[in-house]
Design a protein around this motif. Structure first.
Motif, PDB file in Angstrom:
ATOM      1  N   VAL A   2      65.327  37.410  66.098  1.00 26.04           N
ATOM      2  CA  VAL A   2      64.126  37.662  66.886  1.00 26.04           C
ATOM      3  C   VAL A   2      63.848  36.476  67.807  1.00 26.04           C
ATOM      4  O   VAL A   2      63.904  35.327  67.384  1.00 26.04           O
ATOM      5  CB  VAL A   2      62.912  37.887  65.964  1.00 26.04           C
ATOM      6  N   THR A  28      64.928  44.338  64.950  1.00 21.29           N
ATOM      7  CA  THR A  28      64.084  44.748  63.833  1.00 21.29           C
ATOM      8  C   THR A  28      62.629  44.337  64.022  1.00 21.29           C
ATOM      9  O   THR A  28      61.907  44.138  63.073  1.00 21.29           O
ATOM     10  CB  THR A  28      64.607  44.156  62.517  1.00 21.29           C
ATOM     11  N   ASN A  31      59.653  45.943  62.144  1.00 17.72           N
ATOM     12  CA  ASN A  31      59.450  45.668  60.726  1.00 17.72           C
ATOM     13  C   ASN A  31      58.864  44.290  60.459  1.00 17.72           C
ATOM     14  O   ASN A  31      58.779  43.871  59.307  1.00 17.72           O
ATOM     15  CB  ASN A  31      60.786  45.779  59.993  1.00 17.72           C
ATOM     16  N   TYR A  32      58.468  43.578  61.505  1.00 21.79           N
ATOM     17  CA  TYR A  32      57.990  42.215  61.368  1.00 21.79           C
ATOM     18  C   TYR A  32      56.465  42.141  61.463  1.00 21.79           C
ATOM     19  O   TYR A  32      55.851  42.763  62.334  1.00 21.79           O
ATOM     20  CB  TYR A  32      58.578  41.330  62.466  1.00 21.79           C
ATOM     21  N   TRP A  53      53.100  44.666  60.094  1.00 22.70           N
ATOM     22  CA  TRP A  53      54.107  45.340  60.894  1.00 22.70           C
ATOM     23  C   TRP A  53      53.598  46.675  61.408  1.00 22.70           C
ATOM     24  O   TRP A  53      53.956  47.114  62.504  1.00 22.70           O
ATOM     25  CB  TRP A  53      55.386  45.538  60.088  1.00 22.70           C
ATOM     26  N   ALA A  98      56.719  35.278  63.949  1.00 28.70           N
ATOM     27  CA  ALA A  98      57.165  36.566  63.420  1.00 28.70           C
ATOM     28  C   ALA A  98      57.918  36.370  62.119  1.00 28.70           C
ATOM     29  O   ALA A  98      58.650  35.383  61.955  1.00 28.70           O
ATOM     30  CB  ALA A  98      58.066  37.271  64.436  1.00 28.70           C
ATOM     31  N   ASP A  99      57.732  37.324  61.206  1.00 32.17           N
ATOM     32  CA  ASP A  99      58.431  37.260  59.934  1.00 32.17           C
ATOM     33  C   ASP A  99      58.338  38.636  59.269  1.00 32.17           C
ATOM     34  O   ASP A  99      57.346  39.326  59.439  1.00 32.17           O
ATOM     35  CB  ASP A  99      57.808  36.194  59.030  1.00 32.17           C
ATOM     36  N   PRO A 100      59.347  38.990  58.484  1.00 33.03           N
ATOM     37  CA  PRO A 100      59.257  40.278  57.780  1.00 33.03           C
ATOM     38  C   PRO A 100      58.120  40.333  56.760  1.00 33.03           C
ATOM     39  O   PRO A 100      57.697  41.427  56.367  1.00 33.03           O
ATOM     40  CB  PRO A 100      60.624  40.394  57.095  1.00 33.03           C
ATOM     41  N   SER A 110      56.495  31.090  58.760  1.00 30.76           N
ATOM     42  CA  SER A 110      57.204  32.110  59.513  1.00 30.76           C
ATOM     43  C   SER A 110      58.627  31.688  59.841  1.00 30.76           C
ATOM     44  O   SER A 110      58.897  30.523  60.120  1.00 30.76           O
ATOM     45  CB  SER A 110      56.457  32.401  60.812  1.00 30.76           C
TER      46      SER A 110
END
Length: 123
Positions: A2, A28, A31-32, A53, A98-100, A110
């Motif tokens: 990302v 993805t 999904n974050y 998300w 950003a992070d899942p 993050s």
């Protein structure tokens, strides 16, 4: 992977408004969880806001509650920070994260960070 690019910073008078944008690229992103942090000169980085998300959950620092609003637009892979009633103490470099996992966003752990955009509020 990302990548995050912030925009929308600038100089504004106290009481004014700005809207920051963070454009994300990566397969993805949907999904974050996403978030905003800020760092003023001589101070540690602090959490500002986060969004899940799905966009269904949002979190704010007490210092910005009622003045800032975080939102996301999945179709544009973009997260926004609408900042109203700005104060001189809001002056800082604002960075996107950003992070899942939401907990990693709110705890400042993050996995991905943008370069930041300067916000300056004059009195």
């Amino acid at each position: 992977q990302v990548q995050l690019v912030e925009s929308g910073g600038g100089l504004v008078q106290a009481g004014g408004s700005l809207r920051l944008s963070c454009a994300a690229s990566g397969r993805t992103f949907s999904n974050y969880a996403m978030g905003w942090f800020r760092q003023a000169p001589g101070k540690e980085r602090e959490f500002v806001a986060a969004i899940s998300w799905s966009g269904g959950s949002t979190y704010y620092a007490d210092s910005v509650k009622g003045r800032f609003t975080i939102s996301r637009e999945a179709a544009k892979n973009t997260v926004y920070l609408q900042m109203n009633s700005l104060k001189p103490e809001d002056t800082a470099v604002y960075s996107c994260a950003a992070d899942p996992h939401e907990w990693r966003i709110t705890s400042g752990r993050s996995g991905y960070w943008g370069q930041g955009t300067q916000v300056t509020v004059s009195s």
